[in-house]
Motif scaffolding. Structure first.
Motif, PDB file in Angstrom:
ATOM      1  N   ARG A  93      -8.521  -6.985  -1.930  1.00 51.02           N
ATOM      2  CA  ARG A  93      -7.888  -7.597  -0.717  1.00 51.02           C
ATOM      3  C   ARG A  93      -6.791  -8.248  -0.795  1.00 51.02           C
ATOM      4  NH1 ARG A  93     -10.726  -7.374   4.106  1.00 51.02           N
ATOM      5  NH2 ARG A  93      -9.538  -9.009   5.104  1.00 51.02           N
ATOM      6  N   GLY A  94      -5.581  -8.358   0.141  1.00 49.54           N
ATOM      7  CA  GLY A  94      -4.385  -8.895   0.116  1.00 49.54           C
ATOM      8  C   GLY A  94      -3.771  -9.425   1.515  1.00 49.54           C
ATOM      9  N   ALA A  95      -2.542  -9.789   1.856  1.00 47.59           N
ATOM     10  CA  ALA A  95      -2.000 -10.117   3.101  1.00 47.59           C
ATOM     11  C   ALA A  95      -0.713  -9.692   2.938  1.00 47.59           C
ATOM     12  CB  ALA A  95      -2.274 -11.660   3.194  1.00 47.59           C
ATOM     13  N   GLY A  96       0.055  -9.514   4.026  1.00 51.59           N
ATOM     14  CA  GLY A  96       1.423  -9.262   4.142  1.00 51.59           C
ATOM     15  C   GLY A  96       1.504  -7.870   5.086  1.00 51.59           C
ATOM     16  N   THR A  97       2.743  -7.414   5.074  1.00 46.61           N
ATOM     17  CA  THR A  97       3.006  -6.246   6.014  1.00 46.61           C
ATOM     18  C   THR A  97       3.290  -4.987   5.203  1.00 46.61           C
ATOM     19  OG1 THR A  97       3.547  -7.545   7.662  1.00 46.61           O
ATOM     20  CG2 THR A  97       4.272  -5.186   7.805  1.00 46.61           C
ATOM     21  N   ILE A  98       2.806  -3.738   5.334  1.00 36.98           N
ATOM     22  CA  ILE A  98       3.246  -2.771   4.521  1.00 36.98           C
ATOM     23  C   ILE A  98       3.611  -1.572   5.654  1.00 36.98           C
ATOM     24  CG2 ILE A  98       2.385  -0.958   3.045  1.00 36.98           C
ATOM     25  CD1 ILE A  98       0.292  -2.916   1.905  1.00 36.98           C
ATOM     26  N   MET A  99       4.802  -0.785   5.196  1.00 36.76           N
ATOM     27  CA  MET A  99       5.146   0.417   6.222  1.00 36.76           C
ATOM     28  C   MET A  99       4.801   1.565   5.357  1.00 36.76           C
ATOM     29  SD  MET A  99       8.849   1.564   7.036  1.00 36.76           S
ATOM     30  CE  MET A  99       9.150   0.171   8.361  1.00 36.76           C
ATOM     31  N   VAL A 100       4.138   2.499   6.002  1.00 35.71           N
ATOM     32  CA  VAL A 100       3.529   3.727   5.661  1.00 35.71           C
ATOM     33  C   VAL A 100       4.520   4.927   6.284  1.00 35.71           C
ATOM     34  CG1 VAL A 100       1.707   5.191   5.299  1.00 35.71           C
ATOM     35  CG2 VAL A 100       1.277   2.781   5.408  1.00 35.71           C
ATOM     36  N   VAL A 101       5.067   5.648   5.206  1.00 38.33           N
ATOM     37  CA  VAL A 101       6.051   6.536   5.571  1.00 38.33           C
ATOM     38  C   VAL A 101       5.444   8.066   5.202  1.00 38.33           C
ATOM     39  CG1 VAL A 101       8.521   7.546   5.532  1.00 38.33           C
ATOM     40  CG2 VAL A 101       7.896   4.869   5.440  1.00 38.33           C
ATOM     41  N   ASP A 102       5.185   8.905   6.049  1.00 39.67           N
ATOM     42  CA  ASP A 102       4.643  10.115   5.788  1.00 39.67           C
ATOM     43  C   ASP A 102       4.749  10.900   6.867  1.00 39.67           C
ATOM     44  OD1 ASP A 102       2.833  12.367   4.820  1.00 39.67           O
ATOM     45  OD2 ASP A 102       2.219  11.213   3.118  1.00 39.67           O
ATOM     46  N   ASP A 103       5.284  12.294   6.796  1.00 39.91           N
ATOM     47  CA  ASP A 103       5.266  13.192   7.865  1.00 39.91           C
ATOM     48  C   ASP A 103       3.730  13.772   8.431  1.00 39.91           C
ATOM     49  OD1 ASP A 103       5.262  16.492   6.626  1.00 39.91           O
ATOM     50  OD2 ASP A 103       5.640  14.740   5.241  1.00 39.91           O
ATOM     51  N   GLU A 104       2.864  13.795   7.437  1.00 40.89           N
ATOM     52  CA  GLU A 104       1.371  14.272   7.705  1.00 40.89           C
ATOM     53  C   GLU A 104       0.697  12.914   8.322  1.00 40.89           C
ATOM     54  OE1 GLU A 104       0.188  17.086   7.297  1.00 40.89           O
ATOM     55  OE2 GLU A 104       1.509  17.828   5.701  1.00 40.89           O
ATOM     56  N   ARG A 105       0.274  13.114   9.805  1.00 39.06           N
ATOM     57  CA  ARG A 105      -0.272  12.142  10.553  1.00 39.06           C
ATOM     58  C   ARG A 105      -1.520  11.973   9.930  1.00 39.06           C
ATOM     59  NH1 ARG A 105      -1.701  13.667  16.678  1.00 39.06           N
ATOM     60  NH2 ARG A 105      -3.256  14.965  15.553  1.00 39.06           N
ATOM     61  N   PHE A 106      -2.434  12.529   9.437  1.00 41.49           N
ATOM     62  CA  PHE A 106      -3.832  12.126   9.103  1.00 41.49           C
ATOM     63  C   PHE A 106      -3.719  11.276   7.939  1.00 41.49           C
ATOM     64  CE2 PHE A 106      -3.094  15.736   6.105  1.00 41.49           C
ATOM     65  CZ  PHE A 106      -3.803  15.461   5.101  1.00 41.49           C
ATOM     66  N   ILE A 107      -2.586  11.605   6.844  1.00 40.41           N
ATOM     67  CA  ILE A 107      -2.397  10.517   5.873  1.00 40.41           C
ATOM     68  C   ILE A 107      -2.093   9.287   6.305  1.00 40.41           C
ATOM     69  CG2 ILE A 107      -1.084  10.095   3.764  1.00 40.41           C
ATOM     70  CD1 ILE A 107      -1.154  13.091   3.239  1.00 40.41           C
ATOM     71  N   VAL A 108      -0.975   9.366   7.278  1.00 40.07           N
ATOM     72  CA  VAL A 108      -0.489   7.893   7.864  1.00 40.07           C
ATOM     73  C   VAL A 108      -1.824   7.258   8.387  1.00 40.07           C
ATOM     74  CG1 VAL A 108       0.599   6.832   9.536  1.00 40.07           C
ATOM     75  CG2 VAL A 108       1.632   8.548   8.232  1.00 40.07           C
ATOM     76  N   GLU A 109      -2.714   7.636   9.116  1.00 40.09           N
ATOM     77  CA  GLU A 109      -3.870   7.005  10.024  1.00 40.09           C
ATOM     78  C   GLU A 109      -4.853   6.554   8.838  1.00 40.09           C
ATOM     79  OE1 GLU A 109      -5.467  10.296  12.571  1.00 40.09           O
ATOM     80  OE2 GLU A 109      -3.620  10.071  13.974  1.00 40.09           O
ATOM     81  N   ILE A 110      -5.134   7.610   7.768  1.00 38.28           N
ATOM     82  CA  ILE A 110      -6.257   7.081   6.912  1.00 38.28           C
ATOM     83  C   ILE A 110      -5.693   5.865   6.083  1.00 38.28           C
ATOM     84  CG2 ILE A 110      -7.593   7.792   4.664  1.00 38.28           C
ATOM     85  CD1 ILE A 110      -7.541  10.681   6.170  1.00 38.28           C
ATOM     86  N   THR A 111      -4.634   6.079   5.487  1.00 37.62           N
ATOM     87  CA  THR A 111      -4.009   5.018   4.675  1.00 37.62           C
ATOM     88  C   THR A 111      -3.763   3.776   5.356  1.00 37.62           C
ATOM     89  OG1 THR A 111      -2.405   6.734   3.503  1.00 37.62           O
ATOM     90  CG2 THR A 111      -1.921   4.473   3.258  1.00 37.62           C
ATOM     91  N   GLY A 112      -3.440   3.848   6.898  1.00 39.26           N
ATOM     92  CA  GLY A 112      -3.201   2.658   7.643  1.00 39.26           C
ATOM     93  C   GLY A 112      -4.650   2.207   7.992  1.00 39.26           C
ATOM     94  N   GLU A 113      -5.747   2.761   7.888  1.00 39.34           N
ATOM     95  CA  GLU A 113      -6.942   2.080   8.220  1.00 39.34           C
ATOM     96  C   GLU A 113      -7.469   1.360   7.034  1.00 39.34           C
ATOM     97  OE1 GLU A 113      -9.552   5.402   9.089  1.00 39.34           O
ATOM     98  OE2 GLU A 113      -8.680   5.704  11.311  1.00 39.34           O
ATOM     99  N   TRP A 114      -7.029   2.263   5.829  1.00 41.74           N
ATOM    100  CA  TRP A 114      -7.465   1.480   4.472  1.00 41.74           C
ATOM    101  C   TRP A 114      -6.801  -0.041   4.071  1.00 41.74           C
ATOM    102  CZ3 TRP A 114      -7.073   6.016   0.475  1.00 41.74           C
ATOM    103  CH2 TRP A 114      -8.218   6.738   0.535  1.00 41.74           C
ATOM    104  N   LEU A 115      -5.621   0.095   4.639  1.00 40.16           N
ATOM    105  CA  LEU A 115      -4.683  -1.277   4.473  1.00 40.16           C
ATOM    106  C   LEU A 115      -5.232  -2.101   5.502  1.00 40.16           C
ATOM    107  CD1 LEU A 115      -1.141   0.653   4.311  1.00 40.16           C
ATOM    108  CD2 LEU A 115      -2.429  -0.351   2.408  1.00 40.16           C
ATOM    109  N   GLN A 116      -5.478  -1.723   6.701  1.00 44.26           N
ATOM    110  CA  GLN A 116      -6.082  -3.119   7.494  1.00 44.26           C
ATOM    111  C   GLN A 116      -7.324  -3.512   7.161  1.00 44.26           C
ATOM    112  OE1 GLN A 116      -5.864  -0.596  11.256  1.00 44.26           O
ATOM    113  NE2 GLN A 116      -3.887  -1.068  11.729  1.00 44.26           N
ATOM    114  N   GLU A 117      -8.254  -2.624   6.641  1.00 48.46           N
ATOM    115  CA  GLU A 117      -9.365  -2.927   5.860  1.00 48.46           C
ATOM    116  C   GLU A 117      -8.958  -4.032   4.773  1.00 48.46           C
ATOM    117  OE1 GLU A 117     -13.314  -1.184   3.597  1.00 48.46           O
ATOM    118  OE2 GLU A 117     -12.008   0.049   4.889  1.00 48.46           O
TER     119      GLU A 117
END
Length: 228
Positions: A93-117
């Motif tokens: 776990r950590g803290a901070g703000t991360i920007m995810v840049v990818d044209d594949e929507r499902f990759i952005v969604e899954i990676t975003g969910e992981w990062l929020q977790e």
């Protein structure tokens, strides 16, 4: 292929199928029959690369109106399965703000969910152009940019160059379905903080983020801990 025992896997669908003209091109990078902006044609080429990396091979057969079948062969191992269960590490776990840049929507969604977790705040950008605009606005808050290498229009290389022009100290973690060679290796040598190859796990991602942020003098150095 090397002679020996292989595990054979068939994946079959009942879709529209493919013509004889399309079939020979399906594993080529960037080949797609989708409309512009609806896909990059990298799914099957990435699958091909992963299977080849494991010393296997893949074949495809298809009939229009009947669907397709993909046959995968992977080398079988003669090693015995360990009798003891190997305990898996939990993601960090950590803290901070991360920007995810990818044209594949499902990759952005899954990676975003992981990062929020994992405890991070997420800013999503579906293209290099939008990533630049968002970084201009949120520059002071963004601790790390996770950047896809291959995108239509402005690719990862150009996006990285322009992010560095905005902020020479920007932290960028490059991701790609291909290995670290060619353009990706050049970007790393130009100051990219790290590289991770698709597909990756939440544990691999969390470890890579921890490593980059720990070495970043501008990061808040929040306490990083295992997920309980």
């Amino acid at each position: 292929m090397n002679p020996g025992w292989y595990v054979k896997i068939n994946v079959r669908d009942t879709g529209i199928g493919m013509t004889e003209a399309i079939l020979p091109n399906i594993f080529n990078p960037f080949f797609t029959t989708k409309e512009r902006g609806r896909g990059t044609g990298l799914g099957l080429s990435s699958a091909y690369g992963i299977i080849k990396k494991h010393r296997g091979f893949i074949k495809a057969a298809s009939r229009v109106g009947k669907g397709s079948v993909f046959t995968i062969f992977l080398p079988a191992s003669a090693s015995t399965v360990p009798s003891k269960t190997i305990s898996m590490l939990e993601p960090l776990r950590g803290a901070g703000t991360i920007m995810v840049v990818d044209d594949e929507r499902f990759i952005v969604e899954i990676t975003g969910e992981w990062l929020q977790e994992l405890g991070y705040q997420v800013i999503a950008a579906p293209s290099g152009q939008e990533a630049l605009a968002l970084y201009e606005i949120h520059r002071e808050a963004v601790d790390l940019v996770i950047l896809d290498m291959v995108m239509p229009g402005m690719d990862g290389g150009e996006t990285f160059d322009r992010l560095q022009a905005i902020d020479p100290d920007v932290n960028v973690l490059l991701i790609s379905g291909y290995g670290l060679d060619g353009k990706a290796e050049k970007i790393r040598d130009q100051g990219c903080r790290g590289f991770i190859q698709k597909p990756f796990t939440i544990i691999q991602l969390s470890e890579k983020i921890k490593s980059i942020l720990a070495e970043s003098p501008s990061h808040k150095r929040s306490v990083v801990r295992r997920v309980e």
